[in-house]
Design an enzyme around this catalytic site. Structure first.
Site, PDB file in Angstrom:
ATOM      1  N   LYS A   1       0.828  -1.212   0.000  1.00  0.00           N
ATOM      2  CA  LYS A   1       0.000   0.000   0.000  1.00  0.00           C
ATOM      3  C   LYS A   1       0.865   1.265   0.000  1.00  0.00           C
ATOM      4  O   LYS A   1       0.619   2.220  -0.748  1.00  0.00           O
ATOM      5  CB  LYS A   1      -0.918  -0.026   1.233  1.00  0.00           C
ATOM      6  CG  LYS A   1      -1.572   1.278   1.564  1.00  0.00           C
ATOM      7  CD  LYS A   1      -2.573   1.676   0.507  1.00  0.00           C
ATOM      8  CE  LYS A   1      -2.931   3.133   0.621  1.00  0.00           C
ATOM      9  NZ  LYS A   1      -4.237   3.428   0.093  1.00  0.00           N
TER      10      LYS A   1
ATOM     11  N   CYS B   1      -3.578  10.998   1.840  1.00  0.00           N
ATOM     12  CA  CYS B   1      -2.819   9.760   1.625  1.00  0.00           C
ATOM     13  C   CYS B   1      -1.453  10.018   1.015  1.00  0.00           C
ATOM     14  O   CYS B   1      -0.426   9.714   1.614  1.00  0.00           O
ATOM     15  CB  CYS B   1      -3.585   8.853   0.670  1.00  0.00           C
ATOM     16  SG  CYS B   1      -5.294   8.692   1.114  1.00  0.00           S
TER      17      CYS B   1
HETATM   18  N1  SAJ Z   1      -2.018  14.822  -8.756  1.00  0.00           N
HETATM   19  C1  SAJ Z   1      -1.302  15.640  -9.618  1.00  0.00           C
HETATM   20  N2  SAJ Z   1      -1.039  15.183 -10.883  1.00  0.00           N
HETATM   21  C2  SAJ Z   1      -1.492  13.967 -11.309  1.00  0.00           C
HETATM   22  C3  SAJ Z   1      -2.216  13.147 -10.420  1.00  0.00           C
HETATM   23  C4  SAJ Z   1      -2.461  13.599  -9.139  1.00  0.00           C
HETATM   24  O1  SAJ Z   1      -0.889  16.750  -9.266  1.00  0.00           O
HETATM   25  O2  SAJ Z   1      -1.231  13.638 -12.479  1.00  0.00           O
HETATM   26  C5  SAJ Z   1      -2.288  15.307  -7.389  1.00  0.00           C
HETATM   27  C6  SAJ Z   1      -3.773  15.577  -7.148  1.00  0.00           C
HETATM   28  O3  SAJ Z   1      -4.147  16.822  -7.639  1.00  0.00           O
HETATM   29  C7  SAJ Z   1      -3.841  15.470  -5.638  1.00  0.00           C
HETATM   30  C8  SAJ Z   1      -2.815  14.396  -5.319  1.00  0.00           C
HETATM   31  O4  SAJ Z   1      -1.986  14.293  -6.456  1.00  0.00           O
HETATM   32  O5  SAJ Z   1      -3.451  16.686  -5.032  1.00  0.00           O
HETATM   33  C9  SAJ Z   1      -3.418  13.048  -5.000  1.00  0.00           C
HETATM   34  O6  SAJ Z   1      -4.518  12.773  -5.835  1.00  0.00           O
HETATM   35  P1  SAJ Z   1      -4.761  11.337  -6.511  1.00  0.00           P
HETATM   36  O7  SAJ Z   1      -5.973  11.425  -7.348  1.00  0.00           O
HETATM   37  O8  SAJ Z   1      -3.521  10.871  -7.180  1.00  0.00           O
HETATM   38  O9  SAJ Z   1      -4.933  10.352  -5.282  1.00  0.00           O
HETATM   39  P2  SAJ Z   1      -5.858  10.331  -3.947  1.00  0.00           P
HETATM   40  O10 SAJ Z   1      -5.070  10.922  -2.839  1.00  0.00           O
HETATM   41  O11 SAJ Z   1      -7.212  10.856  -4.203  1.00  0.00           O
HETATM   42  O12 SAJ Z   1      -5.984   8.741  -3.756  1.00  0.00           O
HETATM   43  C10 SAJ Z   1      -4.796   7.960  -3.666  1.00  0.00           C
HETATM   44  C11 SAJ Z   1      -4.944   6.764  -4.633  1.00  0.00           C
HETATM   45  N3  SAJ Z   1      -3.668   6.084  -4.779  1.00  0.00           N
HETATM   46  C12 SAJ Z   1      -3.124   5.833  -5.986  1.00  0.00           C
HETATM   47  O13 SAJ Z   1      -3.639   6.166  -7.027  1.00  0.00           O
HETATM   48  C13 SAJ Z   1      -1.843   5.063  -5.996  1.00  0.00           C
HETATM   49  C14 SAJ Z   1      -6.015   5.811  -4.114  1.00  0.00           C
HETATM   50  O14 SAJ Z   1      -6.090   4.642  -4.916  1.00  0.00           O
HETATM   51  C15 SAJ Z   1      -5.717   5.428  -2.657  1.00  0.00           C
HETATM   52  O15 SAJ Z   1      -6.707   4.544  -2.125  1.00  0.00           O
HETATM   53  C16 SAJ Z   1      -5.708   6.709  -1.835  1.00  0.00           C
HETATM   54  O16 SAJ Z   1      -4.638   7.532  -2.323  1.00  0.00           O
HETATM   55  C17 SAJ Z   1      -5.512   6.332  -0.376  1.00  0.00           C
HETATM   56  O17 SAJ Z   1      -6.517   6.364   0.366  1.00  0.00           O
HETATM   57  O18 SAJ Z   1      -4.396   5.940  -0.011  1.00  0.00           O
END
Ligand code: SAJ
Length: 402
Positions: free
Chosen positions: A207, A261
């Site tokens: 994870k 996360c």
């Molecule tokens: N982000 C970027 N650029 C991108 C992708 C994301 O700047 O190309 C930023 C987003 O804007 C945000 C942050 O990253 O600020 C996180 O967003 P996210 O959509 O990547 O993830 P979370 O935090 O909503 O959810 C993540 C997920 N993990 C992965 O994709 C590996 C989810 O599957 C997990 O269950 C969750 O963390 C968790 O609860 O751990």
């Protein structure tokens, strides 16, 4: 091997616990959801929800109305206990496991031989055995033969929780084989994805690695955005061209990385292996430094005005959610306000009120602004056109304005 039975006690009714509790409530389980906040318990027992997540309200209403989900402040006896409480970090990025410890202490009096205890909270390596099983063992429970203890990390993406809760593959790791089997049998009753068995330490690190992987990849995009800015190159065009290579898939830069996360979990790996986790630490630092970089850009542009009006579009940590936890947009808006460089207007279509900021409809904020800072690519903002902003200065941290 223990066969999953019918009563589940879910500790923690937040973004993970509540969807899980209500889903189980519609899958034939009798579910007791436990939370420490009385208003949360009350809201859920009325069939309502306290968080924003598509379709969760319908699921909770149906589980509560059918009598299969009841929220309470205290745990009770059950066949299966699921722990879904926060695991933040403390000073110095040290994992704070106090919520996990407290949840386990609270279920101790209700645990009976044959029960299964699953830790879903994202946790540092060793937590399932070293904390969950240890507390149960110290309280006199026989975790070697009579009580099953496993980790099954949640993996759902906010905004798609109900789909991913069922569709995603799951990793299940017990403190021994019998625990792994018992937990895998439980998840097999409601997950459509595949359930993979391993040991608890591997499940814990899996994870953490998933979120660190995403963090490192976003850091790469964020670093590129700063390099491109200095060189006068459009980073979004650059990335879309580089991604035409069959083996390149660069993520999107933004104002930083937020949520509960991704900015947290990689630190658990750094804490565990400080000497070795160099790339993971650097990625965290790059992403954490991005909001400050955005603030500097805004200040540079604002210095050309006597009393600039700055419209900040978006507060949430990512598009189309109301979640402000660790949001880089919030820290940018706060820093701009504290800098006292002009009037800062804020728009966040997914929330009604904010204790520190007066929220305006985005059209009004944009029309009054000298400088428009796009911080979140919410669907409302995607229709903004550079041509409509005329003589205004645009700082688009998400590359959505065309
Ligand atoms: N982000 C970027 N650029 C991108 C992708 C994301 O700047 O190309 C930023 C987003 O804007 C945000 C942050 O990253 O600020 C996180 O967003 P996210 O959509 O990547 O993830 P979370 O935090 O909503 O959810 C993540 C997920 N993990 C992965 O994709 C590996 C989810 O599957 C997990 O269950 C969750 O963390 C968790 O609860 O751990």
């Amino acid at each position: 091997m223990a066969v999953p039975e019918k009563t589940v006690c879910v500790m923690g009714l937040g973004y993970i616990g509540l969807p899980m509790a209500s889903l189980l409530g519609t899958k034939g389980y009798t579910v007791y959801g436990v939370d420490t906040v009385p208003e949360v318990v009350e809201t859920i027992n009325q069939g309502h929800i306290h968080i924003v997540e598509p379709d969760l309200d319908i699921l909770v209403r149906s589980a509560v109305n059918s009598g299969n989900l009841r929220a309470a402040l205290e745990p009770c006896e059950a066949d299966i206990f699921v722990i879904a409480v926060p695991t933040p970090f403390k000073e110095g990025h040290e994992p704070d496991l106090s919520y996990v410890e407290s949840a386990v202490h609270r279920i101790v009096p209700y645990v009976r031989p044959g029960n299964l205890i699953v830790l879903e909270s994202t946790s540092p390596v060793g937590t399932t055995d070293g904390i969950v099983a240890r507390i149960l063992r110290d309280a006199g429970h026989d975790v070697d033969d009579e009580v099953y203890v496993a980790h099954c990390p949640e993996r759902v993406l906010p905004g798609r929780i109900l789909t991913e809760l069922v569709e995603n593959d799951r990793i299940v790791g017990g403190i021994n084989e019998a625990s792994t089997d018992a937990a895998a049998a439980f998840y097999g009753t409601f997950v459509r994805g595949e359930v993979f068995k391993t040991d608890s330490r591997t499940a814990e690190l899996t994870k953490l690695v998933e979120n660190a992987y995403r963090d490192v990849n976003v850091a790469f995009a964020n670093e590129l955005s700063m390099i491109c800015d200095e060189s006068g190159i459009n980073v979004w065009e650059l990335i879309s061209l580089a991604n035409r290579h069959p083996r390149v898939n660069i993520l999107q830069p933004g104002p930083g990385v937020g949520g509960h996360c991704i900015p947290v979990d990689p630190w658990f790996i750094v804490h565990q292996a400080p000497r070795l986790a160099r790339l993971i630490r650097t990625a965290r630092e790059v992403n954490d430094a991005k909001p400050e970089w955005v603030v500097r850009r805004v200040k540079e542009r604002a210095s050309k005005f006597r009393h600039p009006v700055i419209a900040c579009l978006g507060l949430a940590f990512k598009p189309d959610v109301d979640d402000l936890r660790n949001s880089p947009a919030v820290s940018i808006v706060e820093a701009l306000q504290q800098a006292g460089i002009g009037e800062v207007l804020v728009s966040e279509p997914n929330i009604h009120d904010h204790e520190s900021f007066t929220l305006l409809p985005y059209q009004e904020a944009v029309s009054r602004a000298d400088i428009v800072v796009l911080l979140v690519d919410h669907r409302e903002f995607r229709s903004l056109r550079a041509a409509d902003l005329k003589e205004k200065i645009l700082i688009d941290t998400r590359g959505v304005v065309t």
